[in-house]
Design a protein around this motif. Sequence first.
Motif, PDB file in Angstrom:
ATOM      1  N   ASN A  89       0.770  -1.244   0.000  1.00  0.00           N
ATOM      2  CA  ASN A  89       0.000   0.000   0.000  1.00  0.00           C
ATOM      3  C   ASN A  89       0.804   1.298   0.000  1.00  0.00           C
ATOM      4  N   LEU A  90       2.104   1.239   0.250  1.00  0.00           N
ATOM      5  CA  LEU A  90       2.912   2.457   0.230  1.00  0.00           C
ATOM      6  C   LEU A  90       3.676   2.559  -1.081  1.00  0.00           C
ATOM      7  N   SER A  91       3.941   3.774  -1.497  1.00  0.00           N
ATOM      8  CA  SER A  91       4.701   3.976  -2.732  1.00  0.00           C
ATOM      9  C   SER A  91       6.139   3.503  -2.535  1.00  0.00           C
ATOM     10  N   SER A  92       6.839   3.328  -3.638  1.00  0.00           N
ATOM     11  CA  SER A  92       8.222   2.840  -3.585  1.00  0.00           C
ATOM     12  C   SER A  92       9.188   3.877  -3.020  1.00  0.00           C
ATOM     13  N   ILE A 144      10.970   0.820  10.929  1.00  0.00           N
ATOM     14  CA  ILE A 144      11.089   2.256  10.681  1.00  0.00           C
ATOM     15  C   ILE A 144      10.821   2.459   9.198  1.00  0.00           C
ATOM     16  N   LEU A 145       9.904   3.352   8.895  1.00  0.00           N
ATOM     17  CA  LEU A 145       9.602   3.732   7.515  1.00  0.00           C
ATOM     18  C   LEU A 145      10.125   5.139   7.306  1.00  0.00           C
ATOM     19  N   LEU A 146      10.821   5.351   6.213  1.00  0.00           N
ATOM     20  CA  LEU A 146      11.420   6.655   5.952  1.00  0.00           C
ATOM     21  C   LEU A 146      11.079   7.093   4.535  1.00  0.00           C
ATOM     22  N   ASN A 147      10.620   8.335   4.417  1.00  0.00           N
ATOM     23  CA  ASN A 147      10.307   8.923   3.124  1.00  0.00           C
ATOM     24  C   ASN A 147      10.857  10.342   3.141  1.00  0.00           C
ATOM     25  N   GLU A 148      11.760  10.656   2.211  1.00  0.00           N
ATOM     26  CA  GLU A 148      12.402  11.978   2.173  1.00  0.00           C
ATOM     27  C   GLU A 148      11.405  13.126   2.113  1.00  0.00           C
ATOM     28  N   GLU A 149      10.297  12.921   1.417  1.00  0.00           N
ATOM     29  CA  GLU A 149       9.333  13.998   1.203  1.00  0.00           C
ATOM     30  C   GLU A 149       8.304  14.110   2.323  1.00  0.00           C
ATOM     31  N   ILE A 150       8.055  13.013   3.037  1.00  0.00           N
ATOM     32  CA  ILE A 150       6.971  12.995   4.023  1.00  0.00           C
ATOM     33  C   ILE A 150       7.492  12.939   5.448  1.00  0.00           C
ATOM     34  N   GLY A 151       8.453  12.073   5.710  1.00  0.00           N
ATOM     35  CA  GLY A 151       8.994  11.979   7.053  1.00  0.00           C
ATOM     36  C   GLY A 151       9.281  10.551   7.466  1.00  0.00           C
ATOM     37  N   ILE A 152       9.163  10.313   8.760  1.00  0.00           N
ATOM     38  CA  ILE A 152       9.523   9.023   9.336  1.00  0.00           C
ATOM     39  C   ILE A 152       8.357   8.477  10.150  1.00  0.00           C
ATOM     40  N   GLN A 153       8.223   7.160  10.151  1.00  0.00           N
ATOM     41  CA  GLN A 153       7.224   6.476  10.974  1.00  0.00           C
ATOM     42  C   GLN A 153       7.935   5.346  11.695  1.00  0.00           C
TER      43      GLN A 153
END
Length: 71
Positions: free
Chosen positions: A31-34, A52-61
């Motif tokens: 369900n999450l983008s690449s 830990i999920l990391l996305n440069e544009e959105i942030g961290i979870q």
Amino acid sequence: MDRLWDPPLETLQSINLEEKLKSVLNFLHVNLSSKWEFYIRPSLDGLNPDIILLNEEIGIQIIDFEHKEKN
């Protein structure tokens, strides 16, 4: 663009992960983008969250399940 996995996705099969963690990882992967990077049980300043999920544009979870000790 391929998603970053640490440890690599191929080696996750050999790691003993609980079923709930496998289910959540599968759900997030589908369900999450690449653009999201996945870090499984990383060492984070002495702590070891499950994901830990990391996305440069959105942030961290940071996701950490409650672990009950088996009697």
